[in-house]
Design an enzyme around this catalytic site. Sequence first.
Site, PDB file in Angstrom:
ATOM      1  N   LYS A 188       0.885  -1.180  -0.033  1.00  0.00           N
ATOM      2  CA  LYS A 188      -0.022  -0.252  -0.080  1.00  0.00           C
ATOM      3  C   LYS A 188       0.705   1.160  -0.054  1.00  0.00           C
ATOM      4  O   LYS A 188       2.073   1.184   0.167  1.00  0.00           O
ATOM      5  CB  LYS A 188      -1.016  -0.094   1.254  1.00  0.00           C
ATOM      6  N   TYR A 232     -12.469  -1.977  -4.306  1.00  0.00           N
ATOM      7  CA  TYR A 232     -13.065  -1.896  -2.945  1.00  0.00           C
ATOM      8  C   TYR A 232     -14.522  -1.935  -2.748  1.00  0.00           C
ATOM      9  O   TYR A 232     -15.146  -1.771  -1.996  1.00  0.00           O
ATOM     10  CB  TYR A 232     -12.237  -1.018  -1.917  1.00  0.00           C
ATOM     11  N   ASN A 256      -2.398   0.138   6.491  1.00  0.00           N
ATOM     12  CA  ASN A 256      -1.832  -1.220   7.170  1.00  0.00           C
ATOM     13  C   ASN A 256      -0.971  -1.924   6.209  1.00  0.00           C
ATOM     14  O   ASN A 256      -0.889  -3.043   6.079  1.00  0.00           O
ATOM     15  CB  ASN A 256      -3.179  -2.130   7.634  1.00  0.00           C
ATOM     16  N   HIS A 261      -2.158  -5.378   1.492  1.00  0.00           N
ATOM     17  CA  HIS A 261      -3.515  -6.117   1.397  1.00  0.00           C
ATOM     18  C   HIS A 261      -3.393  -7.516   0.856  1.00  0.00           C
ATOM     19  O   HIS A 261      -2.395  -7.707   0.284  1.00  0.00           O
ATOM     20  CB  HIS A 261      -4.272  -5.317   0.094  1.00  0.00           C
ATOM     21  N   GLU A 293      -9.308 -10.100  -7.979  1.00  0.00           N
ATOM     22  CA  GLU A 293      -8.391  -9.116  -7.787  1.00  0.00           C
ATOM     23  C   GLU A 293      -7.284  -9.174  -8.587  1.00  0.00           C
ATOM     24  O   GLU A 293      -6.820  -7.796  -9.055  1.00  0.00           O
ATOM     25  CB  GLU A 293      -8.178  -8.855  -6.380  1.00  0.00           C
TER      26      GLU A 293
HETATM   27  P1  CMP Z   1      -7.550  -4.514   3.348  1.00  0.00           P
HETATM   28  O1  CMP Z   1      -7.203  -5.652   3.592  1.00  0.00           O
HETATM   29  O2  CMP Z   1      -6.727  -3.718   1.865  1.00  0.00           O
HETATM   30  O3  CMP Z   1      -9.244  -4.387   3.156  1.00  0.00           O
HETATM   31  C1  CMP Z   1     -10.039  -3.333   3.482  1.00  0.00           C
HETATM   32  C2  CMP Z   1      -9.314  -2.237   3.854  1.00  0.00           C
HETATM   33  O4  CMP Z   1      -9.988  -1.351   4.510  1.00  0.00           O
HETATM   34  C3  CMP Z   1      -8.519  -2.746   5.070  1.00  0.00           C
HETATM   35  O5  CMP Z   1      -7.362  -3.513   4.498  1.00  0.00           O
HETATM   36  C4  CMP Z   1      -8.116  -1.559   5.797  1.00  0.00           C
HETATM   37  O6  CMP Z   1      -6.936  -0.961   5.112  1.00  0.00           O
HETATM   38  C5  CMP Z   1      -9.256  -0.324   5.430  1.00  0.00           C
HETATM   39  N1  CMP Z   1      -9.885  -0.103   6.566  1.00  0.00           N
HETATM   40  C6  CMP Z   1     -10.178   1.119   7.008  1.00  0.00           C
HETATM   41  N2  CMP Z   1     -10.818   1.119   8.296  1.00  0.00           N
HETATM   42  C7  CMP Z   1     -11.197  -0.105   8.276  1.00  0.00           C
HETATM   43  C8  CMP Z   1     -12.174  -0.797   9.500  1.00  0.00           C
HETATM   44  N3  CMP Z   1     -12.539  -0.112  10.538  1.00  0.00           N
HETATM   45  N4  CMP Z   1     -12.223  -2.066   9.315  1.00  0.00           N
HETATM   46  C9  CMP Z   1     -11.799  -2.862   8.209  1.00  0.00           C
HETATM   47  N5  CMP Z   1     -10.733  -2.121   7.479  1.00  0.00           N
HETATM   48  C10 CMP Z   1     -10.512  -1.067   7.620  1.00  0.00           C
END
Ligand code: CMP
Length: 145
Positions: A17, A57, A120, A123, A134
């Site tokens: 990311k 998303y 984070n 992904h 994806e």
């Molecule tokens: P990812 O695995 O990329 O899938 C969805 C993304 O939404 C997740 O990682 C997080 O980076 C983002 N995200 C932001 N806020 C939240 C939340 N409260 N709960 C879950 N995903 C979140």
Amino acid sequence: MQKSQFMAGNVTFSMIKPDAYADGNSGAILQMIEKAGFKIKALKLTQLSEQNAGKFYEVHRERPFYKDLCSYMSSGPIMALVLEKQDAVAAFRKLIGATNPAQAEEGTIRKIFAKSIEANAVHGSDSDENALIEASFFFSGLEMF
Ligand code: CMP
């Protein structure tokens, strides 16, 4: 030549990311991925438009964090990855740790590199079906593997 395992069940999709790329952590993350036994089958450095982040998303459209997520995911370059390993989806989710880095296990990619639940670091697909959807979002011609 080694027989390819490229089929549902052995493939996952990942993105490094914007936060992790911008901080210069791509190399260290790729090294952890390879050390864990994943083969990199496709890799692309690119940047999502906000609209394409929204499409990627789409399943989260109704979630309160959707708009911020799309804005963040289009804020800088990302690395898109197709990875191969037996039981790739589950194995990769174990390697990256929980979505919220505060809950991620020690030694996981998110524990080491993530800054927040949004930024984070990586992904990882949540199912075999989504892994193929994806991967196809970023790459064509995957059947050649
Ligand atoms: P990812 O695995 O990329 O899938 C969805 C993304 O939404 C997740 O990682 C997080 O980076 C983002 N995200 C932001 N806020 C939240 C939340 N409260 N709960 C879950 N995903 C979140």
